[in-house]
Motif scaffolding. Structure first.
Motif, PDB file in Angstrom:
ATOM      1  N   ARG A   1       0.443  -0.742  -0.253  1.00  0.00           N
ATOM      2  CA  ARG A   1       0.156  -0.135  -0.066  1.00  0.00           C
ATOM      3  C   ARG A   1       0.912   0.739   0.062  1.00  0.00           C
ATOM      4  NH1 ARG A   1      -5.005  -0.300   1.676  1.00  0.00           N
ATOM      5  NH2 ARG A   1      -4.782   1.536   2.259  1.00  0.00           N
TER       6      ARG A   1
ATOM      7  N   VAL B   1      -1.669   7.573  -3.925  1.00  0.00           N
ATOM      8  CA  VAL B   1      -2.428   6.656  -4.655  1.00  0.00           C
ATOM      9  C   VAL B   1      -4.124   7.754  -4.774  1.00  0.00           C
ATOM     10  CG1 VAL B   1      -4.431   4.787  -4.784  1.00  0.00           C
ATOM     11  CG2 VAL B   1      -2.160   4.527  -3.644  1.00  0.00           C
TER      12      VAL B   1
ATOM     13  N   ARG C   1      -0.812   4.830   9.111  1.00  0.00           N
ATOM     14  CA  ARG C   1      -1.384   5.616   8.511  1.00  0.00           C
ATOM     15  C   ARG C   1      -0.309   6.946   9.104  1.00  0.00           C
ATOM     16  NH1 ARG C   1      -6.175   5.979   6.476  1.00  0.00           N
ATOM     17  NH2 ARG C   1      -6.882   7.711   6.352  1.00  0.00           N
TER      18      ARG C   1
ATOM     19  N   HIS D   1      -3.856   2.878  -7.961  1.00  0.00           N
ATOM     20  CA  HIS D   1      -4.367   2.144  -6.932  1.00  0.00           C
ATOM     21  C   HIS D   1      -3.223   1.476  -5.892  1.00  0.00           C
ATOM     22  CE1 HIS D   1      -4.167  -1.159  -9.843  1.00  0.00           C
ATOM     23  NE2 HIS D   1      -4.518  -0.812 -10.501  1.00  0.00           N
ATOM     24  N   HIS D   2      -3.373   0.952  -4.901  1.00  0.00           N
ATOM     25  CA  HIS D   2      -2.670   0.249  -4.422  1.00  0.00           C
ATOM     26  C   HIS D   2      -2.220  -0.695  -4.576  1.00  0.00           C
ATOM     27  CE1 HIS D   2      -3.142   3.067  -0.550  1.00  0.00           C
ATOM     28  NE2 HIS D   2      -4.561   2.784  -0.787  1.00  0.00           N
TER      29      HIS D   2
ATOM     30  N   SER E   1       2.176   4.561   5.072  1.00  0.00           N
ATOM     31  CA  SER E   1       1.329   4.409   4.328  1.00  0.00           C
ATOM     32  C   SER E   1       1.062   2.614   3.494  1.00  0.00           C
ATOM     33  CB  SER E   1      -0.066   5.302   3.708  1.00  0.00           C
ATOM     34  OG  SER E   1      -0.775   5.989   4.849  1.00  0.00           O
TER      35      SER E   1
ATOM     36  N   ASP F   1      -2.862   7.623   0.655  1.00  0.00           N
ATOM     37  CA  ASP F   1      -3.834   7.801   0.036  1.00  0.00           C
ATOM     38  C   ASP F   1      -4.034   9.338   0.190  1.00  0.00           C
ATOM     39  OD1 ASP F   1      -5.432   8.238   2.724  1.00  0.00           O
ATOM     40  OD2 ASP F   1      -5.520   6.912   3.006  1.00  0.00           O
ATOM     41  N   ARG F   2      -4.901   9.441  -0.520  1.00  0.00           N
ATOM     42  CA  ARG F   2      -5.549  11.274  -1.074  1.00  0.00           C
ATOM     43  C   ARG F   2      -5.729  12.010   0.078  1.00  0.00           C
ATOM     44  NH1 ARG F   2      -8.551  10.935  -6.552  1.00  0.00           N
ATOM     45  NH2 ARG F   2      -9.462   8.799  -5.006  1.00  0.00           N
TER      46      ARG F   2
END
Length: 552
Positions: free
Chosen positions: A257, A320, A312, A327-328, A306, A260-261
Protein backbone atom coordinates in the motif's frame (compact mmCIF):
# COMPACT_ATOMS: atom_id res chain seq x y z
CA UNK A 1 13.56 8.69 19.44
CA UNK A 2 14.00 12.47 19.40
CA UNK A 3 13.92 14.48 16.20
CA UNK A 4 17.68 14.89 15.88
CA UNK A 5 18.32 11.20 16.44
CA UNK A 6 15.61 10.26 13.97
CA UNK A 7 17.20 12.40 11.30
CA UNK A 8 20.62 10.95 12.01
CA UNK A 9 19.26 7.41 11.97
CA UNK A 10 17.40 7.70 8.71
CA UNK A 11 20.28 9.43 7.03
CA UNK A 12 22.58 6.57 7.99
CA UNK A 13 19.88 4.01 7.18
CA UNK A 14 19.23 5.47 3.76
CA UNK A 15 22.88 5.74 2.86
CA UNK A 16 23.43 2.16 3.89
CA UNK A 17 20.45 0.83 1.96
CA UNK A 18 21.69 2.70 -1.07
CA UNK A 19 25.01 0.90 -0.55
CA UNK A 20 27.21 3.98 -0.31
CA UNK A 21 28.51 4.27 3.22
CA UNK A 22 31.81 2.76 4.21
CA UNK A 23 30.76 0.30 6.88
CA UNK A 24 33.74 1.39 8.95
CA UNK A 25 32.79 -0.73 11.92
CA UNK A 26 33.32 -3.76 9.69
CA UNK A 27 36.03 -2.35 7.44
CA UNK A 28 33.68 -2.42 4.46
CA UNK A 29 34.65 -0.54 1.32
CA UNK A 30 32.26 -0.42 -1.60
CA UNK A 31 33.68 -1.91 -4.77
CA UNK A 32 34.17 0.72 -7.43
CA UNK A 33 33.61 3.59 -5.00
CA UNK A 34 37.18 4.95 -5.14
CA UNK A 35 38.41 6.67 -8.31
CA UNK A 36 41.82 4.99 -8.15
CA UNK A 37 40.15 1.61 -8.51
CA UNK A 38 39.24 2.40 -12.13
CA UNK A 39 41.90 1.56 -14.71
CA UNK A 40 41.00 3.47 -17.86
CA UNK A 41 42.01 1.66 -21.01
CA UNK A 42 40.31 3.89 -23.53
CA UNK A 43 37.32 6.11 -24.17
CA UNK A 44 34.27 5.09 -26.10
CA UNK A 45 31.69 7.25 -27.84
CA UNK A 46 28.11 6.57 -28.81
CA UNK A 47 25.23 8.64 -30.14
CA UNK A 48 21.89 8.77 -28.33
CA UNK A 49 18.69 10.70 -28.97
CA UNK A 50 20.02 14.09 -27.82
CA UNK A 51 23.64 13.95 -28.92
CA UNK A 52 26.93 12.12 -28.63
CA UNK A 53 28.40 11.00 -25.30
CA UNK A 54 31.81 9.76 -24.22
CA UNK A 55 32.28 7.02 -21.63
CA UNK A 56 35.18 4.81 -20.64
CA UNK A 57 36.03 1.19 -21.29
CA UNK A 58 37.69 -0.42 -18.31
CA UNK A 59 38.36 -4.09 -17.58
CA UNK A 60 35.93 -5.30 -20.22
CA UNK A 61 33.02 -2.99 -19.39
CA UNK A 62 31.85 0.25 -21.03
CA UNK A 63 30.77 2.71 -18.34
CA UNK A 64 28.74 5.87 -18.91
CA UNK A 65 27.91 8.04 -15.90
CA UNK A 66 25.85 11.17 -15.45
CA UNK A 67 23.80 10.89 -18.65
CA UNK A 68 20.87 13.33 -18.54
CA UNK A 69 17.62 11.50 -19.29
CA UNK A 70 15.16 14.38 -18.85
CA UNK A 71 15.27 18.15 -18.49
CA UNK A 72 15.10 20.71 -15.74
CA UNK A 73 12.98 20.15 -12.60
CA UNK A 74 13.97 23.35 -10.78
CA UNK A 75 12.49 26.84 -10.91
CA UNK A 76 9.09 26.87 -12.54
CA UNK A 77 9.42 23.09 -13.05
CA UNK A 78 9.52 22.34 -9.32
CA UNK A 79 6.77 19.80 -8.46
CA UNK A 80 6.00 19.40 -12.20
CA UNK A 81 7.03 17.07 -14.97
CA UNK A 82 10.52 17.75 -16.28
CA UNK A 83 11.18 20.32 -18.96
CA UNK A 84 12.12 18.88 -22.35
CA UNK A 85 15.77 17.85 -22.52
CA UNK A 86 17.76 20.13 -24.79
CA UNK A 87 20.05 18.42 -27.31
CA UNK A 88 23.75 19.24 -27.23
CA UNK A 89 26.40 19.66 -29.87
CA UNK A 90 29.78 18.01 -29.88
CA UNK A 91 30.54 15.13 -27.54
CA UNK A 92 29.33 15.30 -23.94
CA UNK A 93 31.48 13.57 -21.32
CA UNK A 94 29.68 10.83 -19.39
CA UNK A 95 32.60 10.08 -17.09
CA UNK A 96 31.38 11.32 -13.70
CA UNK A 97 28.25 10.75 -11.68
CA UNK A 98 25.46 13.27 -12.04
CA UNK A 99 24.08 15.19 -9.08
CA UNK A 100 21.87 13.18 -6.71
CA UNK A 101 18.51 14.52 -5.55
CA UNK A 102 18.33 17.10 -2.75
CA UNK A 103 19.51 15.47 0.51
CA UNK A 104 22.55 15.60 2.79
CA UNK A 105 25.89 15.43 0.93
CA UNK A 106 26.93 11.95 -0.19
CA UNK A 107 30.28 10.22 -0.10
CA UNK A 108 32.16 10.28 -3.42
CA UNK A 109 29.29 11.97 -5.27
CA UNK A 110 28.61 15.49 -6.57
CA UNK A 111 26.70 17.96 -4.44
CA UNK A 112 22.96 17.25 -4.40
CA UNK A 113 20.83 19.37 -6.72
CA UNK A 114 17.20 19.84 -7.68
CA UNK A 115 18.23 19.13 -11.25
CA UNK A 116 19.14 15.51 -10.65
CA UNK A 117 17.74 13.54 -13.58
CA UNK A 118 20.84 11.60 -14.57
CA UNK A 119 21.49 7.90 -15.01
CA UNK A 120 24.44 5.52 -15.29
CA UNK A 121 24.95 2.62 -17.70
CA UNK A 122 27.29 -0.39 -17.51
CA UNK A 123 27.48 -2.63 -20.59
CA UNK A 124 29.89 -5.29 -21.92
CA UNK A 125 29.90 -3.55 -25.30
CA UNK A 126 28.13 -1.00 -27.48
CA UNK A 127 27.83 -3.60 -30.20
CA UNK A 128 24.18 -3.91 -31.17
CA UNK A 129 23.73 -7.17 -29.30
CA UNK A 130 20.34 -7.55 -27.59
CA UNK A 131 21.27 -8.15 -23.96
CA UNK A 132 18.75 -8.13 -21.11
CA UNK A 133 18.54 -4.77 -19.35
CA UNK A 134 18.51 -4.57 -15.54
CA UNK A 135 17.10 -1.23 -14.37
CA UNK A 136 17.78 -0.68 -10.66
CA UNK A 137 15.77 1.56 -8.34
CA UNK A 138 18.01 2.65 -5.46
CA UNK A 139 17.20 2.29 -1.78
CA UNK A 140 16.97 4.99 0.86
CA UNK A 141 13.23 5.05 1.43
CA UNK A 142 11.74 7.89 -0.58
CA UNK A 143 14.03 10.55 0.88
CA UNK A 144 17.70 9.79 0.12
CA UNK A 145 19.93 7.61 -2.07
CA UNK A 146 21.18 7.66 -5.64
CA UNK A 147 21.97 5.55 -8.66
CA UNK A 148 25.67 6.12 -8.06
CA UNK A 149 26.15 4.20 -4.82
CA UNK A 150 29.32 2.13 -4.74
CA UNK A 151 27.89 -1.12 -3.38
CA UNK A 152 25.49 -1.31 -6.33
CA UNK A 153 28.18 -0.65 -8.94
CA UNK A 154 27.00 -2.50 -12.04
CA UNK A 155 30.35 -3.42 -13.61
CA UNK A 156 30.56 -6.99 -12.30
CA UNK A 157 27.00 -7.85 -13.33
CA UNK A 158 27.68 -6.54 -16.83
CA UNK A 159 31.10 -8.20 -17.12
CA UNK A 160 30.34 -11.57 -15.57
CA UNK A 161 26.76 -12.15 -16.77
CA UNK A 162 26.50 -10.28 -20.11
CA UNK A 163 23.72 -7.87 -19.14
CA UNK A 164 23.25 -4.10 -19.35
CA UNK A 165 22.75 -2.32 -16.01
CA UNK A 166 21.04 1.08 -15.69
CA UNK A 167 20.66 3.10 -12.48
CA UNK A 168 18.85 6.48 -12.37
CA UNK A 169 18.66 9.34 -9.91
CA UNK A 170 15.23 10.89 -9.41
CA UNK A 171 13.49 13.45 -7.22
CA UNK A 172 13.07 12.47 -3.58
CA UNK A 173 11.24 13.63 -0.48
CA UNK A 174 8.77 16.48 -0.79
CA UNK A 175 10.34 17.63 -4.07
CA UNK A 176 9.39 14.28 -5.54
CA UNK A 177 6.19 13.44 -3.68
CA UNK A 178 4.40 16.57 -2.39
CA UNK A 179 0.71 16.25 -3.25
CA UNK A 180 -0.52 19.54 -4.76
CA UNK A 181 -3.21 18.23 -7.10
CA UNK A 182 -6.08 19.65 -5.03
CA UNK A 183 -4.69 23.17 -4.72
CA UNK A 184 -2.34 23.89 -7.61
CA UNK A 185 -4.21 23.24 -10.85
CA UNK A 186 -3.68 21.11 -13.91
CA UNK A 187 0.01 21.98 -14.42
CA UNK A 188 0.71 20.12 -11.16
CA UNK A 189 -1.40 17.05 -11.85
CA UNK A 190 0.45 14.00 -10.59
CA UNK A 191 2.64 16.09 -8.28
CA UNK A 192 2.44 13.46 -5.54
CA UNK A 193 4.19 11.00 -7.82
CA UNK A 194 6.85 13.06 -9.58
CA UNK A 195 9.58 10.80 -8.23
CA UNK A 196 7.90 7.81 -9.88
CA UNK A 197 7.30 9.75 -13.09
CA UNK A 198 11.00 10.63 -13.17
CA UNK A 199 11.84 6.92 -13.00
CA UNK A 200 9.31 6.32 -15.76
CA UNK A 201 11.07 8.95 -17.88
CA UNK A 202 14.27 6.98 -17.24
CA UNK A 203 12.57 3.82 -18.46
CA UNK A 204 11.41 5.64 -21.58
CA UNK A 205 15.00 6.79 -22.13
CA UNK A 206 16.05 3.14 -21.93
CA UNK A 207 13.41 2.21 -24.49
CA UNK A 208 14.66 4.90 -26.88
CA UNK A 209 18.41 4.52 -26.36
CA UNK A 210 19.49 1.23 -24.83
CA UNK A 211 20.02 -0.49 -28.19
CA UNK A 212 23.02 1.84 -28.62
CA UNK A 213 24.48 0.22 -25.50
CA UNK A 214 23.98 -3.38 -26.61
CA UNK A 215 20.71 -3.75 -24.70
CA UNK A 216 17.29 -5.05 -25.74
CA UNK A 217 14.57 -2.41 -25.21
CA UNK A 218 12.01 -5.21 -25.28
CA UNK A 219 13.60 -7.17 -22.43
CA UNK A 220 13.84 -4.86 -19.43
CA UNK A 221 13.75 -5.95 -15.78
CA UNK A 222 13.06 -3.39 -13.04
CA UNK A 223 14.34 -4.22 -9.57
CA UNK A 224 15.16 -2.54 -6.28
CA UNK A 225 15.88 -3.06 -2.59
CA UNK A 226 14.24 -1.41 0.46
CA UNK A 227 12.81 1.91 -0.76
CA UNK A 228 13.77 0.76 -4.24
CA UNK A 229 11.58 -2.30 -3.72
CA UNK A 230 8.66 -0.08 -2.78
CA UNK A 231 9.30 2.07 -5.88
CA UNK A 232 9.38 -1.10 -7.99
CA UNK A 233 6.07 -2.18 -6.43
CA UNK A 234 4.57 1.14 -7.55
CA UNK A 235 6.02 0.94 -11.05
CA UNK A 236 4.51 -2.52 -11.37
CA UNK A 237 1.10 -0.82 -10.98
CA UNK A 238 1.86 2.39 -12.91
CA UNK A 239 0.15 2.71 -16.32
CA UNK A 240 2.76 5.12 -17.71
CA UNK A 241 5.59 2.71 -16.86
CA UNK A 242 3.86 -0.40 -18.21
CA UNK A 243 5.12 -0.22 -21.83
CA UNK A 244 8.75 -0.01 -20.77
CA UNK A 245 9.50 -3.11 -18.69
CA UNK A 246 8.84 -6.84 -18.90
CA UNK A 247 9.57 -8.28 -15.43
CA UNK A 248 10.32 -7.10 -11.92
CA UNK A 249 11.94 -7.94 -8.59
CA UNK A 250 10.85 -6.46 -5.23
CA UNK A 251 13.57 -6.98 -2.62
CA UNK A 252 13.18 -6.28 1.11
CA UNK A 253 10.76 -3.49 0.32
CA UNK A 254 7.25 -4.82 -0.27
CA UNK A 255 5.09 -1.87 -1.30
CA UNK A 256 1.64 -3.36 -0.75
CA UNK A 257 0.00 0.00 0.00
CA UNK A 258 1.00 3.63 -0.49
CA UNK A 259 -0.33 6.95 0.80
CA UNK A 260 -3.96 7.71 0.07
CA UNK A 261 -5.12 11.16 -1.03
CA UNK A 262 -6.61 12.03 2.34
CA UNK A 263 -3.34 11.49 4.19
CA UNK A 264 -1.31 13.13 1.41
CA UNK A 265 -3.56 16.20 1.53
CA UNK A 266 -3.23 16.44 5.32
CA UNK A 267 0.55 16.19 4.97
CA UNK A 268 0.55 19.06 2.47
CA UNK A 269 -1.52 21.19 4.86
CA UNK A 270 0.92 20.46 7.69
CA UNK A 271 3.87 21.43 5.49
CA UNK A 272 2.20 24.73 4.53
CA UNK A 273 1.56 25.43 8.21
CA UNK A 274 5.17 24.59 9.06
CA UNK A 275 6.32 27.10 6.43
CA UNK A 276 3.69 29.68 7.43
CA UNK A 277 2.14 29.66 3.95
CA UNK A 278 -1.59 30.07 3.43
CA UNK A 279 -3.23 27.48 1.19
CA UNK A 280 -4.16 30.12 -1.37
CA UNK A 281 -0.54 31.25 -1.52
CA UNK A 282 0.87 27.77 -2.20
CA UNK A 283 2.99 29.18 -5.05
CA UNK A 284 5.38 30.55 -2.45
CA UNK A 285 6.64 26.97 -2.31
CA UNK A 286 8.29 27.65 -5.66
CA UNK A 287 10.42 30.44 -4.18
CA UNK A 288 11.73 28.72 -1.06
CA UNK A 289 15.35 27.54 -1.33
CA UNK A 290 15.66 23.78 -1.60
CA UNK A 291 17.76 23.67 1.57
CA UNK A 292 14.91 25.25 3.54
CA UNK A 293 12.46 22.72 2.12
CA UNK A 294 14.83 19.95 3.16
CA UNK A 295 14.89 21.36 6.70
CA UNK A 296 11.08 21.42 6.79
CA UNK A 297 10.94 17.89 5.42
CA UNK A 298 13.11 16.69 8.31
CA UNK A 299 10.25 17.48 10.70
CA UNK A 300 8.11 14.78 9.11
CA UNK A 301 8.53 11.05 9.49
CA UNK A 302 11.20 9.49 7.30
CA UNK A 303 9.43 6.14 7.33
CA UNK A 304 7.83 5.09 4.06
CA UNK A 305 4.21 6.28 4.46
CA UNK A 306 1.06 4.17 4.66
CA UNK A 307 2.56 0.81 3.81
CA UNK A 308 -0.38 -0.90 5.48
CA UNK A 309 -3.87 -0.03 6.62
CA UNK A 310 -2.79 0.42 10.24
CA UNK A 311 0.22 2.63 9.49
CA UNK A 312 -1.18 6.00 8.46
CA UNK A 313 2.01 7.98 8.85
CA UNK A 314 2.50 11.41 7.34
CA UNK A 315 5.67 11.53 5.31
CA UNK A 316 6.57 11.95 1.66
CA UNK A 317 6.18 9.05 -0.73
CA UNK A 318 4.00 7.87 -3.64
CA UNK A 319 0.33 8.84 -3.53
CA UNK A 320 -2.58 6.73 -4.72
CA UNK A 321 -4.01 9.66 -6.63
CA UNK A 322 -6.34 7.67 -8.90
CA UNK A 323 -4.55 8.86 -12.03
CA UNK A 324 -0.77 8.36 -12.08
CA UNK A 325 -1.02 5.62 -9.43
CA UNK A 326 -4.61 4.41 -9.85
CA UNK A 327 -4.69 2.09 -6.83
CA UNK A 328 -2.50 0.58 -4.14
CA UNK A 329 0.17 -1.59 -5.79
CA UNK A 330 -0.92 -4.90 -4.25
CA UNK A 331 -4.10 -4.14 -2.33
CA UNK A 332 -6.64 -5.62 -2.63
CA UNK A 333 -5.13 -7.52 -5.60
CA UNK A 334 -2.02 -7.65 -7.73
CA UNK A 335 -2.14 -5.02 -10.49
CA UNK A 336 -3.99 -6.18 -13.57
CA UNK A 337 -1.76 -4.05 -15.76
CA UNK A 338 1.20 -6.36 -14.98
CA UNK A 339 -0.67 -9.65 -15.03
CA UNK A 340 1.68 -11.11 -17.64
CA UNK A 341 4.95 -9.85 -16.15
CA UNK A 342 6.98 -12.36 -14.09
CA UNK A 343 7.89 -11.26 -10.57
CA UNK A 344 10.52 -12.05 -7.92
CA UNK A 345 9.94 -11.03 -4.32
CA UNK A 346 11.45 -11.82 -0.93
CA UNK A 347 13.47 -10.67 2.05
CA UNK A 348 16.58 -11.24 4.17
CA UNK A 349 16.32 -13.62 7.10
CA UNK A 350 17.69 -11.22 9.72
CA UNK A 351 16.51 -7.82 8.48
CA UNK A 352 16.32 -6.37 11.99
CA UNK A 353 20.00 -6.69 12.88
CA UNK A 354 20.79 -3.81 10.51
CA UNK A 355 18.34 -1.57 12.32
CA UNK A 356 19.69 -2.68 15.68
CA UNK A 357 23.15 -1.61 14.52
CA UNK A 358 21.87 1.74 13.29
CA UNK A 359 19.83 2.42 16.42
CA UNK A 360 22.63 1.31 18.72
CA UNK A 361 20.18 -1.22 20.13
CA UNK A 362 22.13 -3.54 22.38
CA UNK A 363 19.39 -4.15 24.94
CA UNK A 364 17.39 -6.42 22.61
CA UNK A 365 20.26 -8.89 22.71
CA UNK A 366 20.15 -9.19 26.50
CA UNK A 367 16.47 -10.23 26.62
CA UNK A 368 15.15 -13.26 28.43
CA UNK A 369 11.69 -14.58 27.54
CA UNK A 370 9.91 -12.51 30.19
CA UNK A 371 11.64 -9.43 28.83
CA UNK A 372 10.71 -10.42 25.29
CA UNK A 373 7.03 -10.56 26.20
CA UNK A 374 7.24 -7.16 27.88
CA UNK A 375 8.94 -5.76 24.77
CA UNK A 376 6.27 -7.13 22.42
CA UNK A 377 3.16 -6.27 24.45
CA UNK A 378 2.98 -2.55 23.53
CA UNK A 379 2.73 -3.51 19.85
CA UNK A 380 0.84 -6.80 20.02
CA UNK A 381 -1.11 -6.60 23.26
CA UNK A 382 -2.68 -9.87 24.36
CA UNK A 383 -1.27 -11.62 21.27
CA UNK A 384 2.32 -11.22 22.50
CA UNK A 385 2.18 -14.43 24.54
CA UNK A 386 0.71 -16.38 21.62
CA UNK A 387 3.36 -15.07 19.23
CA UNK A 388 6.18 -16.13 21.54
CA UNK A 389 4.65 -19.56 22.11
CA UNK A 390 4.41 -20.23 18.38
CA UNK A 391 8.00 -19.14 17.77
CA UNK A 392 9.37 -21.16 20.70
CA UNK A 393 7.61 -24.23 19.37
CA UNK A 394 8.83 -23.76 15.79
CA UNK A 395 12.38 -22.81 16.91
CA UNK A 396 13.00 -24.88 20.07
CA UNK A 397 16.69 -23.98 20.26
CA UNK A 398 16.21 -20.25 19.71
CA UNK A 399 17.09 -17.70 22.37
CA UNK A 400 14.84 -14.76 23.22
CA UNK A 401 16.99 -12.41 21.08
CA UNK A 402 16.84 -14.92 18.20
CA UNK A 403 13.05 -14.87 18.36
CA UNK A 404 12.93 -11.09 18.62
CA UNK A 405 15.07 -10.78 15.47
CA UNK A 406 12.91 -13.33 13.63
CA UNK A 407 9.65 -11.60 14.60
CA UNK A 408 10.97 -8.14 13.75
CA UNK A 409 12.43 -9.26 10.42
CA UNK A 410 9.34 -11.01 9.08
CA UNK A 411 6.98 -8.24 10.17
CA UNK A 412 9.22 -5.59 8.60
CA UNK A 413 9.70 -7.19 5.20
CA UNK A 414 8.51 -10.79 5.14
CA UNK A 415 4.75 -10.65 5.57
CA UNK A 416 4.40 -8.01 2.86
CA UNK A 417 6.53 -10.12 0.52
CA UNK A 418 4.34 -13.17 1.17
CA UNK A 419 1.24 -11.03 0.63
CA UNK A 420 2.56 -9.88 -2.74
CA UNK A 421 3.40 -13.46 -3.78
CA UNK A 422 -0.03 -14.77 -2.77
CA UNK A 423 -1.91 -12.02 -4.59
CA UNK A 424 0.21 -12.47 -7.69
CA UNK A 425 -0.54 -16.21 -7.69
CA UNK A 426 -4.28 -15.55 -7.35
CA UNK A 427 -4.10 -13.44 -10.49
CA UNK A 428 -3.44 -16.59 -12.57
CA UNK A 429 -1.02 -14.74 -14.83
CA UNK A 430 2.76 -14.76 -15.07
CA UNK A 431 4.65 -16.64 -12.34
CA UNK A 432 5.98 -15.19 -9.11
CA UNK A 433 9.03 -16.56 -7.28
CA UNK A 434 9.53 -16.14 -3.51
CA UNK A 435 12.98 -16.10 -1.88
CA UNK A 436 14.80 -15.69 1.42
CA UNK A 437 18.39 -14.53 1.43
CA UNK A 438 20.18 -16.44 4.18
CA UNK A 439 23.96 -16.19 3.90
CA UNK A 440 25.24 -15.39 7.42
CA UNK A 441 27.75 -12.66 8.16
CA UNK A 442 29.90 -13.37 11.20
CA UNK A 443 30.26 -9.64 11.92
CA UNK A 444 28.89 -8.73 15.34
CA UNK A 445 26.39 -5.99 16.14
CA UNK A 446 28.61 -3.40 17.84
CA UNK A 447 28.40 -3.59 21.60
CA UNK A 448 27.16 -7.19 21.53
CA UNK A 449 28.35 -10.70 20.78
CA UNK A 450 25.37 -11.21 18.49
CA UNK A 451 26.18 -11.86 14.81
CA UNK A 452 24.61 -9.72 12.10
CA UNK A 453 23.48 -12.81 10.20
CA UNK A 454 21.63 -11.63 7.06
CA UNK A 455 20.76 -8.00 7.79
CA UNK A 456 18.76 -5.55 5.74
CA UNK A 457 20.79 -4.18 2.80
CA UNK A 458 23.43 -6.93 2.84
CA UNK A 459 21.89 -8.38 -0.32
CA UNK A 460 22.92 -5.34 -2.39
CA UNK A 461 26.58 -6.22 -2.85
CA UNK A 462 25.70 -9.91 -3.22
CA UNK A 463 23.18 -9.55 -6.03
CA UNK A 464 25.45 -7.11 -7.87
CA UNK A 465 28.21 -9.76 -7.65
CA UNK A 466 30.37 -7.31 -5.75
CA UNK A 467 31.41 -9.99 -3.26
CA UNK A 468 34.33 -11.37 -5.23
CA UNK A 469 37.86 -12.60 -4.42
CA UNK A 470 40.56 -9.90 -4.45
CA UNK A 471 42.55 -9.54 -7.64
CA UNK A 472 46.22 -10.40 -7.76
CA UNK A 473 48.13 -7.90 -5.66
CA UNK A 474 45.02 -6.55 -3.92
CA UNK A 475 44.61 -6.70 -0.17
CA UNK A 476 41.58 -8.78 0.95
CA UNK A 477 38.76 -6.46 1.89
CA UNK A 478 36.38 -7.30 4.68
CA UNK A 479 32.79 -6.81 3.65
CA UNK A 480 29.47 -6.07 5.31
CA UNK A 481 28.88 -9.75 4.55
CA UNK A 482 31.83 -10.84 6.68
CA UNK A 483 35.14 -12.35 5.70
CA UNK A 484 34.40 -16.00 4.92
CA UNK A 485 35.21 -17.05 1.33
CA UNK A 486 31.83 -18.80 1.04
CA UNK A 487 30.33 -15.37 0.47
CA UNK A 488 31.83 -15.35 -3.04
CA UNK A 489 29.78 -18.42 -3.95
CA UNK A 490 26.62 -16.99 -2.39
CA UNK A 491 27.11 -13.76 -4.34
CA UNK A 492 27.59 -15.62 -7.61
CA UNK A 493 24.43 -17.65 -6.99
CA UNK A 494 22.41 -14.52 -6.20
CA UNK A 495 23.69 -12.62 -9.22
CA UNK A 496 23.22 -15.53 -11.62
CA UNK A 497 19.66 -16.19 -10.43
CA UNK A 498 18.78 -12.53 -11.00
CA UNK A 499 20.48 -12.21 -14.38
CA UNK A 500 18.94 -15.42 -15.72
CA UNK A 501 15.57 -14.14 -14.55
CA UNK A 502 16.28 -10.88 -16.39
CA UNK A 503 17.14 -12.88 -19.51
CA UNK A 504 14.33 -15.46 -19.48
CA UNK A 505 11.71 -14.64 -16.82
CA UNK A 506 12.63 -17.78 -14.84
CA UNK A 507 15.43 -17.64 -12.24
CA UNK A 508 18.08 -20.35 -12.50
CA UNK A 509 21.76 -20.83 -11.77
CA UNK A 510 24.39 -23.53 -12.15
CA UNK A 511 24.61 -25.68 -9.05
CA UNK A 512 21.29 -24.35 -7.70
CA UNK A 513 18.14 -26.50 -7.50
CA UNK A 514 15.32 -25.73 -9.89
CA UNK A 515 13.26 -22.89 -8.48
CA UNK A 516 9.52 -23.62 -8.76
CA UNK A 517 7.06 -20.78 -9.16
CA UNK A 518 5.20 -19.93 -5.98
CA UNK A 519 1.81 -21.58 -5.50
CA UNK A 520 -0.72 -21.78 -2.69
CA UNK A 521 -0.25 -25.54 -2.09
CA UNK A 522 3.49 -26.17 -1.70
CA UNK A 523 4.43 -22.49 -1.23
CA UNK A 524 8.04 -23.05 -2.38
CA UNK A 525 10.68 -20.56 -1.25
CA UNK A 526 14.26 -20.46 -2.53
CA UNK A 527 16.75 -19.93 0.29
CA UNK A 528 19.77 -18.22 -1.26
CA UNK A 529 23.15 -19.02 0.32
CA UNK A 530 26.47 -20.58 -0.65
CA UNK A 531 24.35 -23.74 -0.91
CA UNK A 532 20.83 -22.94 -2.06
CA UNK A 533 17.72 -24.99 -1.31
CA UNK A 534 14.00 -24.91 -2.04
CA UNK A 535 11.90 -25.07 1.12
CA UNK A 536 8.17 -25.74 0.90
CA UNK A 537 5.79 -24.04 3.32
CA UNK A 538 8.64 -22.26 5.05
CA UNK A 539 7.66 -20.71 8.41
CA UNK A 540 4.22 -22.34 8.07
CA UNK A 541 3.25 -22.30 11.77
CA UNK A 542 4.49 -18.75 12.17
CA UNK A 543 2.78 -17.45 9.03
CA UNK A 544 -0.47 -19.20 9.99
CA UNK A 545 -0.28 -17.46 13.36
CA UNK A 546 0.31 -14.04 11.78
CA UNK A 547 -2.66 -14.68 9.52
CA UNK A 548 -4.84 -15.69 12.48
CA UNK A 549 -4.20 -12.40 14.30
CA UNK A 550 -4.84 -10.30 11.21
CA UNK A 551 -1.27 -9.35 10.37
CA UNK A 552 -1.32 -11.01 6.94
Amino acid sequence: MNQLNRRQFFLRFSLATAGVVAFSKFGYSAIGSQPNQIRTEDFIETEITHGKIRGIRTEGVNIFKGIPYAGRVSGDRRFRRPAPLDPWTGVRDALQLGAPAIQAPRRNEPDPSEDCLFLNVWTPANDGKKRPVMFYNHGGGFVVGSGGAGGQDGANLARNFDVVVVEPNHRLGLLGFLYLDEIAGSDYAGSGNMGLLDITAGLKWVHDNIAEFGGDPNNVMIFGESGGGAKTSCLYALPEAAPYFNKASIESGPGVRMTDREIASETTEKLLKELNIDRKDWQKLLEIPAADLLAAQAKFTFVAPSLDKKNRTRGFGPVVDGVVLPHHPFDPTAPEISRNKPLLTGWNEDEYTFFAWERHDTESFKLDFAGLQAKLEPQYGDNARKIIEVYRKSRPNASAPDIFVAISSITMMGLGSINIAERKVKQNGAPVYLYNFGYKSENKIPGTDYPMGTPHAMDISFKFNNEVPPKAGEQPRMSFGGNRPERFTASHHFAELWTIFARTGKPAAEGVPEWPAYNLVDRPTMRIDSTCEVINNRFKEEVDMWRSIGRL
